[in-house]
Every structure is written in structure tokens, then in C-alpha cells.
Write an enzyme that holds these catalytic residues in place. Sequence first.
Site, PDB file in Angstrom:
ATOM      1  N   SER A  23       0.806  -1.227   0.000  1.00  0.00           N
ATOM      2  CA  SER A  23       0.000   0.000   0.000  1.00  0.00           C
ATOM      3  C   SER A  23       0.839   1.277   0.000  1.00  0.00           C
ATOM      4  O   SER A  23       0.505   2.218  -0.733  1.00  0.00           O
ATOM      5  CB  SER A  23      -0.959   0.004   1.195  1.00  0.00           C
ATOM      6  OG  SER A  23      -1.929  -1.002   1.029  1.00  0.00           O
ATOM      7  N   THR A  66      -5.813  -3.620   7.711  1.00  0.00           N
ATOM      8  CA  THR A  66      -5.616  -4.977   7.219  1.00  0.00           C
ATOM      9  C   THR A  66      -5.534  -5.955   8.387  1.00  0.00           C
ATOM     10  O   THR A  66      -5.789  -5.579   9.546  1.00  0.00           O
ATOM     11  CB  THR A  66      -4.397  -5.029   6.257  1.00  0.00           C
ATOM     12  OG1 THR A  66      -4.351  -6.320   5.663  1.00  0.00           O
ATOM     13  CG2 THR A  66      -3.077  -4.727   6.940  1.00  0.00           C
ATOM     14  N   LYS A  70      -9.554  -5.875  10.718  1.00  0.00           N
ATOM     15  CA  LYS A  70     -10.676  -5.437   9.872  1.00  0.00           C
ATOM     16  C   LYS A  70     -12.045  -5.546  10.558  1.00  0.00           C
ATOM     17  O   LYS A  70     -12.966  -4.819  10.210  1.00  0.00           O
ATOM     18  CB  LYS A  70     -10.714  -6.260   8.576  1.00  0.00           C
ATOM     19  CG  LYS A  70      -9.630  -5.900   7.581  1.00  0.00           C
ATOM     20  CD  LYS A  70      -9.846  -6.677   6.291  1.00  0.00           C
ATOM     21  CE  LYS A  70      -8.833  -6.290   5.240  1.00  0.00           C
ATOM     22  NZ  LYS A  70      -9.107  -6.909   3.938  1.00  0.00           N
ATOM     23  N   ASP A 106     -12.792  -3.405  -0.632  1.00  0.00           N
ATOM     24  CA  ASP A 106     -12.287  -4.635  -1.280  1.00  0.00           C
ATOM     25  C   ASP A 106     -13.235  -5.129  -2.371  1.00  0.00           C
ATOM     26  O   ASP A 106     -12.804  -5.514  -3.463  1.00  0.00           O
ATOM     27  CB  ASP A 106     -12.103  -5.756  -0.247  1.00  0.00           C
ATOM     28  CG  ASP A 106     -10.793  -5.623   0.526  1.00  0.00           C
ATOM     29  OD1 ASP A 106      -9.829  -5.035  -0.019  1.00  0.00           O
ATOM     30  OD2 ASP A 106     -10.736  -6.100   1.673  1.00  0.00           O
ATOM     31  N   GLY A 129     -14.413 -20.134  -1.784  1.00  0.00           N
ATOM     32  CA  GLY A 129     -14.014 -19.606  -0.472  1.00  0.00           C
ATOM     33  C   GLY A 129     -15.138 -18.804   0.146  1.00  0.00           C
ATOM     34  O   GLY A 129     -16.044 -18.315  -0.565  1.00  0.00           O
ATOM     35  N   ALA A 130     -15.080 -18.693   1.484  1.00  0.00           N
ATOM     36  CA  ALA A 130     -16.166 -17.997   2.196  1.00  0.00           C
ATOM     37  C   ALA A 130     -15.612 -17.139   3.328  1.00  0.00           C
ATOM     38  O   ALA A 130     -16.282 -16.910   4.331  1.00  0.00           O
ATOM     39  CB  ALA A 130     -17.157 -19.028   2.740  1.00  0.00           C
ATOM     40  N   GLY A 131     -14.371 -16.649   3.178  1.00  0.00           N
ATOM     41  CA  GLY A 131     -13.753 -15.814   4.213  1.00  0.00           C
ATOM     42  C   GLY A 131     -13.996 -14.330   3.949  1.00  0.00           C
ATOM     43  O   GLY A 131     -14.994 -13.945   3.331  1.00  0.00           O
ATOM     44  N   GLY A 132     -13.067 -13.493   4.422  1.00  0.00           N
ATOM     45  CA  GLY A 132     -13.240 -12.042   4.365  1.00  0.00           C
ATOM     46  C   GLY A 132     -13.348 -11.508   2.947  1.00  0.00           C
ATOM     47  O   GLY A 132     -14.243 -10.706   2.645  1.00  0.00           O
TER      48      GLY A 132
HETATM   49  P1  NAP Z   1      -9.750 -15.622   5.014  1.00  0.00           P
HETATM   50  O1  NAP Z   1     -10.747 -14.720   5.644  1.00  0.00           O
HETATM   51  O2  NAP Z   1      -8.865 -16.444   5.870  1.00  0.00           O
HETATM   52  O3  NAP Z   1     -10.575 -16.618   4.037  1.00  0.00           O
HETATM   53  C1  NAP Z   1      -9.958 -17.664   3.331  1.00  0.00           C
HETATM   54  C2  NAP Z   1     -11.039 -18.605   2.788  1.00  0.00           C
HETATM   55  O4  NAP Z   1     -10.370 -19.621   2.047  1.00  0.00           O
HETATM   56  C3  NAP Z   1     -11.854 -19.296   3.882  1.00  0.00           C
HETATM   57  O5  NAP Z   1     -13.200 -19.411   3.481  1.00  0.00           O
HETATM   58  C4  NAP Z   1     -11.197 -20.681   3.961  1.00  0.00           C
HETATM   59  O6  NAP Z   1     -12.066 -21.723   4.320  1.00  0.00           O
HETATM   60  C5  NAP Z   1     -10.805 -20.887   2.502  1.00  0.00           C
HETATM   61  N1  NAP Z   1      -9.719 -21.858   2.405  1.00  0.00           N
HETATM   62  C6  NAP Z   1      -8.478 -21.773   2.956  1.00  0.00           C
HETATM   63  N2  NAP Z   1      -7.757 -22.858   2.628  1.00  0.00           N
HETATM   64  C7  NAP Z   1      -8.563 -23.648   1.861  1.00  0.00           C
HETATM   65  C8  NAP Z   1      -8.397 -24.905   1.222  1.00  0.00           C
HETATM   66  N3  NAP Z   1      -7.247 -25.599   1.307  1.00  0.00           N
HETATM   67  N4  NAP Z   1      -9.435 -25.406   0.532  1.00  0.00           N
HETATM   68  C9  NAP Z   1     -10.591 -24.735   0.428  1.00  0.00           C
HETATM   69  N5  NAP Z   1     -10.827 -23.540   1.026  1.00  0.00           N
HETATM   70  C10 NAP Z   1      -9.805 -23.002   1.721  1.00  0.00           C
HETATM   71  O7  NAP Z   1      -8.787 -14.818   4.049  1.00  0.00           O
HETATM   72  P2  NAP Z   1      -9.158 -13.542   3.124  1.00  0.00           P
HETATM   73  O8  NAP Z   1      -8.831 -12.307   3.850  1.00  0.00           O
HETATM   74  O9  NAP Z   1     -10.517 -13.753   2.581  1.00  0.00           O
HETATM   75  O10 NAP Z   1      -8.042 -13.670   1.974  1.00  0.00           O
HETATM   76  C11 NAP Z   1      -8.084 -14.772   1.107  1.00  0.00           C
HETATM   77  C12 NAP Z   1      -7.272 -14.512  -0.154  1.00  0.00           C
HETATM   78  O11 NAP Z   1      -7.733 -13.353  -0.807  1.00  0.00           O
HETATM   79  C13 NAP Z   1      -5.772 -14.325   0.062  1.00  0.00           C
HETATM   80  O12 NAP Z   1      -5.113 -15.106  -0.880  1.00  0.00           O
HETATM   81  C14 NAP Z   1      -5.518 -12.873  -0.238  1.00  0.00           C
HETATM   82  O13 NAP Z   1      -4.283 -12.702  -0.889  1.00  0.00           O
HETATM   83  C15 NAP Z   1      -6.638 -12.558  -1.206  1.00  0.00           C
HETATM   84  N6  NAP Z   1      -7.019 -11.138  -1.137  1.00  0.00           N
HETATM   85  C16 NAP Z   1      -6.654 -10.347  -2.183  1.00  0.00           C
HETATM   86  C17 NAP Z   1      -6.982  -9.020  -2.175  1.00  0.00           C
HETATM   87  C18 NAP Z   1      -6.598  -8.159  -3.348  1.00  0.00           C
HETATM   88  O14 NAP Z   1      -6.751  -6.931  -3.260  1.00  0.00           O
HETATM   89  N7  NAP Z   1      -6.138  -8.721  -4.448  1.00  0.00           N
HETATM   90  C19 NAP Z   1      -7.674  -8.459  -1.089  1.00  0.00           C
HETATM   91  C20 NAP Z   1      -8.034  -9.298  -0.027  1.00  0.00           C
HETATM   92  C21 NAP Z   1      -7.685 -10.650  -0.067  1.00  0.00           C
HETATM   93  P3  NAP Z   1     -12.800 -21.794   5.762  1.00  0.00           P
HETATM   94  O15 NAP Z   1     -13.913 -20.784   5.632  1.00  0.00           O
HETATM   95  O16 NAP Z   1     -13.278 -23.177   5.827  1.00  0.00           O
HETATM   96  O17 NAP Z   1     -11.747 -21.432   6.767  1.00  0.00           O
END
Ligand code: NAP
Length: 285
Positions: A23, A66, A70, A106, A129-132
Site C-alpha cells: 500500500s 488490514t 478489519k 475490497d 471460499g467464504a472468508g473475508g
Molecule cells: P480468510 O478470511 O482467511 O478466508 C480464506 C477462505 O479460504 C476461507 O473461506 C477458507 O475456508 C478458505 N480456504 C483456505 N484454505 C482452503 C483450502 N485448502 N481449501 C478450500 N478452502 C480453503 O482470508 P481472506 O482475507 O478472505 O483472503 C483470502 C485470499 O484473498 C488471500 O489469498 C488474499 O491474498 C486474497 N485477497 C486479495 C486481495 C486483493 O486486493 N487482491 C484483497 C483481499 C484478499 P474456511 O472458511 O473453511 O476457513
Amino acid sequence: MVECNGSTTLCAVIGNPITHTLSPCMHNAAYAATGLNYMYVAFATTDLQAAVAGMKGLRIRGFSVTIPHKIEIMRYLDEVAPLAQRIGAVNTVTNDNGILHGTNTDGYGALHALEALESLCGKSVVILGAGGAARAIAFTIAHERNLRRLVLVGRNPDKVDSLVRDLSRDSGTPIVSTTFARDALREAFAEADIIINTTPVGMTPNIAETPAPGDFFSERHLVFDTIYNPAKTRLLLEAERRAARILNGVPMFVYQGAVQFRLWTGLEPPILEMRSAVERALGTS
Ligand code: NAP
């Protein structure tokens, strides 16, 4: 190097750890390109309440927020935008004369990145995926566009079903959940126009991993991986091999920062300079 003086406006990113953040280079490149007397720094932050008090006390104009702050930051703000409330997370704080407003850029970053290629209206979208990041993207695109269908793919059925229920409450889009099982993915991809990976699977150093089988992609798909390191994940390489169009996480990162730039300066963001700065820092320009 950005120069500063007694009139410089300060913006910052807060998180922990923060040493790898892109950033500062992106925002400082934007200030240099527009000739603004602004400076952007990174603060490794453990005491969030003190950091927010410091923002008010030092009249810092904007914070990017970050991991891991968050969600917790929301309780220290004066106002949180309705979409950020629904997402359940804030990644942007704007200080308007001591009143702190929280938003989430985001999802808009992802929406603008995709729509630089094609409109989402009437499209069938699959999110892995179902995270942030998934929450931010799903709430934003379901709120901003009339999609044909939205499919959420998760490994934890309770978490995905609860997200589907939350999303369905204020969107006209049909929203369903499914799993990472091979047959479930084949069926979801067969109907999809756009596939978005929000899992960290395939990110450096685990570049041999992929969240979905490559043989399900075709030329009808636009495949967007939110990961930007590596620039082409295994998912994107396999999608490209099957003639799908591909997009990595750099434009999403740049556009979410561009929304912040507009909020904090009132000016149009210099997208090209911001993107070049990020790609230079990643060594991909
Ligand atoms: P997060 O909140 O930890 O969410 C990660 C998600 O991925 C969760 O739903 C998790 O499942 C799932 N997951 C993790 N390992 C897995 C696997 N082996 N198989 C299937 N599902 C899996 O993380 P986040 O903040 O959302 O970030 C996730 C990704 O987004 C990162 O790679 C980050 O680099 C990217 N991102 C990019 C930007 C951008 O501006 N380009 C911005 C934000 C994030 P569970 O729900 O079961 O734990």
C-alpha cells in the site's frame, strides 16, 4: 521518495504484521503523480484503540486497515457504511474533522477489476471460499449488480450456508452454496461465466496447489484469482491453457486503493501510476 513539510497530510495502513504491504508504494506513487502534499506510511499496530485515538489526535486523514484488525476496528468508529456493516468488516477509515467513517473497498476493487473486462450484469458467478475477501466481493457484487446466479463454494457447509442466508436477505440474485467435491465443481463451472478464487490456495510459496481442477475451465469463462503473488497461479495457468480469460489480484488491489485515494483526496485516482508502482514492487512489470 516523497518529500514532506509542515503542511503534509498523512495517511497510513495499520495491521500486524505489516512489513510486506504494497500500500505505501501504491499510494505514494499516486500522490507523486497528482502533485499532492500527502504521505502514506505503514504502522505495525497491536493496540487498535490507541491507534484510532492517535488518528484523531494527529489528524491522520485516512487509514487502510488490514489483518488482523478489519473486524475489531468497527467498534472504535463513529460511523460504518451500511455495505461494510453487512460485510462485517472495514478496510478503510476516513477522518472527516475528527469524525471517523468506516467503509469496505475490497468488493469495489474486485467489481471494478472485473468490469474493466466485462459487465457483471446478467452473469452467473462462482466464488471459491467464504472468508473475508469472499464476503466483501459477494455482498458488493450482489448489491451493485443484477446477477443471473451466484454460487458460493466452501469447505465448511455451516459457514457457507450462513453467508448464503445473509446475502439472500437483501439481494434479488438467486444464491446457492456448494462444496469443493469434484462433481459439485463440475456442475457449478458448467453454468458459470465468471469464476473467482478467494481462497489462499496457490499463493507463494504453495504455488503447486490449486483450489479447483483445471479440466473444468473453457473459453466461456473469465477466471479471476484474488492472489497476486505469484502473478499467475496454477489456477490461472490451467484456465489460460483451456482458453479462458484470466485476471490476477493486482487490479483488485489497485482499484480498492483507488477508492481510498478518492475518499481521502477528493481527486480522481491515477490508476496507471498506481498499478505500475505495484507491479514494480512485485517484480512483474
Ligand atoms: P480468510 O478470511 O482467511 O478466508 C480464506 C477462505 O479460504 C476461507 O473461506 C477458507 O475456508 C478458505 N480456504 C483456505 N484454505 C482452503 C483450502 N485448502 N481449501 C478450500 N478452502 C480453503 O482470508 P481472506 O482475507 O478472505 O483472503 C483470502 C485470499 O484473498 C488471500 O489469498 C488474499 O491474498 C486474497 N485477497 C486479495 C486481495 C486483493 O486486493 N487482491 C484483497 C483481499 C484478499 P474456511 O472458511 O473453511 O476457513
